[in-house]
Design an enzyme around this catalytic site. Sequence first.
Site, PDB file in Angstrom:
ATOM      1  N   PRO A  30       0.795  -1.231   0.000  1.00  0.00           N
ATOM      2  CA  PRO A  30       0.000   0.000   0.000  1.00  0.00           C
ATOM      3  C   PRO A  30       0.828   1.282   0.000  1.00  0.00           C
ATOM      4  O   PRO A  30       0.312   2.352   0.315  1.00  0.00           O
ATOM      5  CB  PRO A  30      -0.824  -0.134   1.288  1.00  0.00           C
ATOM      6  CG  PRO A  30       0.051  -0.929   2.196  1.00  0.00           C
ATOM      7  CD  PRO A  30       0.767  -1.913   1.301  1.00  0.00           C
ATOM      8  N   LYS A  31       2.071   1.171  -0.373  1.00  0.00           N
ATOM      9  CA  LYS A  31       2.945   2.341  -0.361  1.00  0.00           C
ATOM     10  C   LYS A  31       2.457   3.407  -1.337  1.00  0.00           C
ATOM     11  O   LYS A  31       2.526   4.612  -1.064  1.00  0.00           O
ATOM     12  CB  LYS A  31       4.373   1.910  -0.720  1.00  0.00           C
ATOM     13  CG  LYS A  31       5.390   3.040  -0.697  1.00  0.00           C
ATOM     14  CD  LYS A  31       6.772   2.499  -1.031  1.00  0.00           C
ATOM     15  CE  LYS A  31       7.808   3.628  -1.010  1.00  0.00           C
ATOM     16  NZ  LYS A  31       9.165   3.120  -1.350  1.00  0.00           N
ATOM     17  N   GLU A  32       1.968   2.986  -2.512  1.00  0.00           N
ATOM     18  CA  GLU A  32       1.477   3.929  -3.520  1.00  0.00           C
ATOM     19  C   GLU A  32       0.088   3.507  -3.990  1.00  0.00           C
ATOM     20  O   GLU A  32      -0.226   2.319  -4.061  1.00  0.00           O
ATOM     21  CB  GLU A  32       2.430   3.968  -4.725  1.00  0.00           C
ATOM     22  CG  GLU A  32       3.821   4.478  -4.387  1.00  0.00           C
ATOM     23  CD  GLU A  32       4.736   4.512  -5.606  1.00  0.00           C
ATOM     24  OE1 GLU A  32       4.282   4.064  -6.685  1.00  0.00           O
ATOM     25  OE2 GLU A  32       5.876   4.979  -5.483  1.00  0.00           O
TER      26      GLU A  32
END
Length: 327
Positions: free
Chosen positions: A228-230
Amino acid sequence: MKNNSYEYDVALSFAGENRAYVEEVANSLKKRGIKVFYDLFEEANLWGKNLYEYLSEIYQDKARYTVLFISGFYNQKLWTNHERVSMQARAFQESREYILPARFDDTEIPGILKTIGYINLQKKTPEELATLIEKKLSKDQTFFRRRWSKLSTMISAKPFIFSIKIVDQNRKLVKNAKAVLVANNSTYLEGSSDEKGLAHFIIRTRKLYTLLIAHPKYPAIMLKNINPKEDIEVVIEKTQGFGSLIINKSGEIPGILGKIEPLRKPNKGFALYADNIAIEGGSNQPCDFELNKSISLEDNGGNSIHLTFRFFQGRIALVDYCKHKLS
């Protein structure tokens, strides 16, 4: 001297004929954050090296434990016996268990006594063996401290928003799609796409997720190892007559009256209860089912539907359904 900073938590030694089973173990360990030496994970690293010397170092010095997958095939291989000799040299130097035998059969391996505790692989799935390896490692204090330190760094100091944009094959925004993020430990986050096709999640702990997307007018979507970083965009394609659903514990399938409740059996298989619904023409309930294999349902009004479970973990299930038989 004991090494407290091993390059690998566990090394896997096996014959190529047993690769299918071992690869599932390796992938499961990797997902758990365990540093595993498995040859296909190391192709670039092994390229050009003197394998005789390098593998001796791996199995003698660079792994905390080695799992030795015993079979008739193992005993016939030159390389596996080279690995075994390296392990036994290490085991001779240390006053603790280092070689962890796992048996496909009763083949005798030189230097591995029958009195040494082993795991019978005929009674263990790859996932169950990976769990046992993880438990074994957790008893090692240096591994425990490293694991705790790693997990601590994954906890976000500040929660953040992760968004998923859902569009169809014509780039049209898809609203009212159900989206669920499922972690390896079966915890989950739920969301739905809005007028802009966006589903939002509040992320408090950084980890990899399996993303599930369902909509009454679209087939199911499952994407693994989502970071879920980007923010991401997901394209879903409409197929005539197909729909999908995410079930939390129990749920209702459009087009048929009554509720269904999937469950995991003690032997790790799956079974299905249905309230006032016949399964497969009236099979006894709970009725066994397999992932990605269609089953039929019929309610008391004669309405019938075919459904296929694409994912089931914890109490979260992803289901495709259609009036016609699914593949």
